[in-house]
Design an enzyme around this catalytic site. Structure first.
Site, PDB file in Angstrom:
ATOM      1  N   HIS A  10       0.851  -1.241  -0.143  1.00 38.76           N
ATOM      2  CA  HIS A  10       0.050   0.130  -0.106  1.00 38.76           C
ATOM      3  C   HIS A  10       0.934   1.103  -0.100  1.00 38.76           C
ATOM      4  O   HIS A  10       1.996   1.399   0.725  1.00 38.76           O
ATOM      5  CB  HIS A  10      -0.961  -0.006   1.246  1.00 38.76           C
ATOM      6  CG  HIS A  10      -0.363   0.087   2.392  1.00 38.76           C
ATOM      7  ND1 HIS A  10       0.338   1.222   2.885  1.00 38.76           N
ATOM      8  CD2 HIS A  10       0.091  -0.733   3.381  1.00 38.76           C
ATOM      9  CE1 HIS A  10       0.733   1.067   4.160  1.00 38.76           C
ATOM     10  NE2 HIS A  10       0.783  -0.026   4.514  1.00 38.76           N
ATOM     11  N   GLY A  11       0.392   2.425  -0.357  1.00 39.52           N
ATOM     12  CA  GLY A  11       0.894   3.568  -0.468  1.00 39.52           C
ATOM     13  C   GLY A  11       1.147   4.141   0.733  1.00 39.52           C
ATOM     14  O   GLY A  11       0.794   3.555   1.980  1.00 39.52           O
ATOM     15  N   TRP A  15       0.456   7.342   9.261  1.00 47.14           N
ATOM     16  CA  TRP A  15       1.244   7.107  10.352  1.00 47.14           C
ATOM     17  C   TRP A  15       2.699   6.973   9.871  1.00 47.14           C
ATOM     18  O   TRP A  15       3.575   7.275  10.786  1.00 47.14           O
ATOM     19  CB  TRP A  15       0.652   6.276  11.270  1.00 47.14           C
ATOM     20  CG  TRP A  15      -0.309   6.220  12.100  1.00 47.14           C
ATOM     21  CD1 TRP A  15      -1.104   7.661  12.245  1.00 47.14           C
ATOM     22  CD2 TRP A  15      -0.951   5.693  13.430  1.00 47.14           C
ATOM     23  NE1 TRP A  15      -1.942   7.480  13.179  1.00 47.14           N
ATOM     24  CE2 TRP A  15      -2.038   6.404  14.039  1.00 47.14           C
ATOM     25  CE3 TRP A  15      -0.506   4.377  13.971  1.00 47.14           C
ATOM     26  CZ2 TRP A  15      -2.368   6.109  15.368  1.00 47.14           C
ATOM     27  CZ3 TRP A  15      -1.065   3.856  15.246  1.00 47.14           C
ATOM     28  CH2 TRP A  15      -1.932   4.978  15.719  1.00 47.14           C
ATOM     29  N   ASN A  16       2.910   6.386   8.699  1.00 49.53           N
ATOM     30  CA  ASN A  16       4.364   6.659   8.176  1.00 49.53           C
ATOM     31  C   ASN A  16       4.850   7.952   8.446  1.00 49.53           C
ATOM     32  O   ASN A  16       5.991   8.011   8.719  1.00 49.53           O
ATOM     33  CB  ASN A  16       4.257   6.016   6.698  1.00 49.53           C
ATOM     34  CG  ASN A  16       4.020   4.648   6.502  1.00 49.53           C
ATOM     35  OD1 ASN A  16       3.226   4.321   5.522  1.00 49.53           O
ATOM     36  ND2 ASN A  16       4.285   3.757   7.407  1.00 49.53           N
ATOM     37  N   ARG A  61      -5.998   1.378   4.452  1.00 55.93           N
ATOM     38  CA  ARG A  61      -4.621   1.891   3.555  1.00 55.93           C
ATOM     39  C   ARG A  61      -4.382   0.829   2.312  1.00 55.93           C
ATOM     40  O   ARG A  61      -3.950   1.241   1.446  1.00 55.93           O
ATOM     41  CB  ARG A  61      -3.497   1.959   4.527  1.00 55.93           C
ATOM     42  CG  ARG A  61      -2.954   0.886   5.211  1.00 55.93           C
ATOM     43  CD  ARG A  61      -1.953   1.401   6.222  1.00 55.93           C
ATOM     44  NE  ARG A  61      -1.442   0.568   7.189  1.00 55.93           N
ATOM     45  CZ  ARG A  61      -1.736  -0.153   8.114  1.00 55.93           C
ATOM     46  NH1 ARG A  61      -2.765   0.161   8.703  1.00 55.93           N
ATOM     47  NH2 ARG A  61      -1.020  -1.201   8.931  1.00 55.93           N
ATOM     48  N   GLU A  88      -1.194  -6.448   8.027  1.00 51.25           N
ATOM     49  CA  GLU A  88       0.191  -6.029   8.565  1.00 51.25           C
ATOM     50  C   GLU A  88       0.636  -7.099   9.712  1.00 51.25           C
ATOM     51  O   GLU A  88      -0.670  -7.336  10.277  1.00 51.25           O
ATOM     52  CB  GLU A  88       0.405  -4.604   9.010  1.00 51.25           C
ATOM     53  CG  GLU A  88       1.641  -4.038   9.334  1.00 51.25           C
ATOM     54  CD  GLU A  88       3.016  -4.378   8.436  1.00 51.25           C
ATOM     55  OE1 GLU A  88       3.180  -5.609   8.195  1.00 51.25           O
ATOM     56  OE2 GLU A  88       3.432  -3.370   7.870  1.00 51.25           O
ATOM     57  N   HIS A  90       1.172  -7.685  13.401  1.00 58.24           N
ATOM     58  CA  HIS A  90       0.568  -7.003  14.725  1.00 58.24           C
ATOM     59  C   HIS A  90       1.835  -6.666  15.361  1.00 58.24           C
ATOM     60  O   HIS A  90       2.459  -7.606  15.888  1.00 58.24           O
ATOM     61  CB  HIS A  90      -0.319  -7.993  15.244  1.00 58.24           C
ATOM     62  CG  HIS A  90      -1.411  -7.160  16.407  1.00 58.24           C
ATOM     63  ND1 HIS A  90      -0.624  -6.501  17.479  1.00 58.24           N
ATOM     64  CD2 HIS A  90      -2.554  -7.122  16.388  1.00 58.24           C
ATOM     65  CE1 HIS A  90      -1.665  -5.827  17.972  1.00 58.24           C
ATOM     66  NE2 HIS A  90      -2.813  -6.297  17.470  1.00 58.24           N
ATOM     67  N   LYS A  99       8.048   5.880  16.961  1.00 59.70           N
ATOM     68  CA  LYS A  99       9.147   5.251  17.034  1.00 59.70           C
ATOM     69  C   LYS A  99      10.456   5.591  17.748  1.00 59.70           C
ATOM     70  O   LYS A  99      11.183   4.977  18.435  1.00 59.70           O
ATOM     71  CB  LYS A  99       9.582   4.646  15.578  1.00 59.70           C
ATOM     72  CG  LYS A  99       8.578   3.789  14.864  1.00 59.70           C
ATOM     73  CD  LYS A  99       8.632   3.684  13.496  1.00 59.70           C
ATOM     74  CE  LYS A  99       7.649   3.150  12.979  1.00 59.70           C
ATOM     75  NZ  LYS A  99       7.731   3.022  11.278  1.00 59.70           N
ATOM     76  N   ARG A 116      12.677  -5.938  13.573  1.00 59.60           N
ATOM     77  CA  ARG A 116      13.323  -6.546  12.388  1.00 59.60           C
ATOM     78  C   ARG A 116      13.823  -8.000  12.513  1.00 59.60           C
ATOM     79  O   ARG A 116      14.095  -8.843  11.708  1.00 59.60           O
ATOM     80  CB  ARG A 116      14.537  -5.906  12.072  1.00 59.60           C
ATOM     81  CG  ARG A 116      14.427  -4.417  11.724  1.00 59.60           C
ATOM     82  CD  ARG A 116      13.616  -4.131  10.765  1.00 59.60           C
ATOM     83  NE  ARG A 116      14.289  -4.383   9.467  1.00 59.60           N
ATOM     84  CZ  ARG A 116      13.392  -4.498   8.218  1.00 59.60           C
ATOM     85  NH1 ARG A 116      12.153  -4.193   8.280  1.00 59.60           N
ATOM     86  NH2 ARG A 116      13.993  -5.048   7.195  1.00 59.60           N
ATOM     87  N   HIS A 183       0.747  -5.407   2.917  1.00 52.26           N
ATOM     88  CA  HIS A 183       1.447  -4.380   3.601  1.00 52.26           C
ATOM     89  C   HIS A 183       2.987  -4.832   3.589  1.00 52.26           C
ATOM     90  O   HIS A 183       3.363  -6.129   3.377  1.00 52.26           O
ATOM     91  CB  HIS A 183       0.756  -4.659   5.069  1.00 52.26           C
ATOM     92  CG  HIS A 183      -0.650  -4.374   5.188  1.00 52.26           C
ATOM     93  ND1 HIS A 183      -0.845  -2.951   5.531  1.00 52.26           N
ATOM     94  CD2 HIS A 183      -1.735  -4.849   4.964  1.00 52.26           C
ATOM     95  CE1 HIS A 183      -2.340  -2.972   5.632  1.00 52.26           C
ATOM     96  NE2 HIS A 183      -2.544  -4.406   5.129  1.00 52.26           N
TER      97      HIS A 183
END
Length: 249
Positions: A10-11, A15-16, A61, A88, A90, A99, A116, A183
């Site tokens: 998704h674009g 929140w990004n 999204r 996405e 969770h 973050k 990660r 996602h």
């Protein structure tokens, strides 16, 4: 021959932009994200990549990215299936947190592990936390024991794989080309499966937003070839933007 598989992240979401952990929180696309979605649809149209069926998550999204793409392609009439199994990853109790502030509180090393690593999930939501998916009406028909309170990438792969085998693979085997709009982590899980990427290597893989990834598959649904569609410089810039976002503190 099986149909083609097209994966699209998704674009950019709102929140990004705000540098918040999102996960299953249902935030919308930013203006840039809508533009990315439109470009993705135009790219598929320009390269004459036909789509017969589409799959997406139950998060807006991804749904809106798919809507915009299908509108650009004049294929809003094709069958669309939404599933929480394409959601996405969770992020548990991290969802909604900034973050940079989380790094300041827990340390960069710990947050990197949560973000990660392949098999270590973030701290879970409590069962009475209002952010828990069992309180969300979109999951009312899902067995509450199947709903996560947190997930690792390994957990995400398990649910994505079940949906792949049950719904996506049969469409491809029938010769229909499938568009999957999802996602970053649910698509990383699918790419890990398709390309047989090692656990130690998948943690470094980033998928750019709004760039179609086209797979051509053999009769066993193993990749014969794969490539991102679009201008190489634009793709490189999108990949770099995602890398910076991933490393943003």
């Amino acid at each position: 021959m099986p149909g083609k598989l097209i994966l699209v992240r998704h674009g950019q979401s709102t929140w990004n932009v705000e540098n918040l952990f999102t996960g299953w929180t249902d935030v919308d696309l930013s203006a840039s994200g809508r533009a990315e979605a439109a470009q993705a649809g135009r790219e598929l149209l320009a390269q004459d990549v036909g789509v017969d069926v589409a799959f997406t998550s139950v998060l807006k999204r991804a749904i809106r990215t798919l809507w915009i793409m299908l509108d650009e392609m004049d294929r809003m009439w094709i069958p669309v299936e939404r599933s929480w199994r394409l959601n996405e990853r969770h992020y548990g109790a991290l969802q909604g947190l900034n973050k940079a502030q989380t790094v300041a509180q827990h340390g960069e090393a710990q947050v990197k592990i949560w973000r990660r690593s392949y098999d270590i999930p973030p701290p879970p939501l409590g069962s009475d936390d209002p952010r828990h998916p069992r309180f969300d009406p979109r999951y009312a028909g899902v067995d509450s024991s199947a709903l996560p309170a947190t997930e690792s990438l390994q957990d995400t792969l398990a649910r994505v794989l079940s949906f792949w085998h049950a719904r996506i693979a049969p469409e491809l085997r029938s010769g229909r080309s499938a568009l999957v709009v999802a996602h970053g982590n649910s698509l990383r899980a699918m790419v890990k499966m398709l390309d047989r990427i090692a656990e130690s290597e998948i943690v470094e893989l980033n998928i750019p937003t709004g760039v179609p990834l086209l797979y051509e598959l053999d009769a066993e649904l193993q990749p014969r070839a794969s490539r991102y569609l679009g201008d190489p410089q634009a793709i490189a810039a999108a990949a770099e933007a995602v890398r910076r976002q991933t490393e943003k503190r």
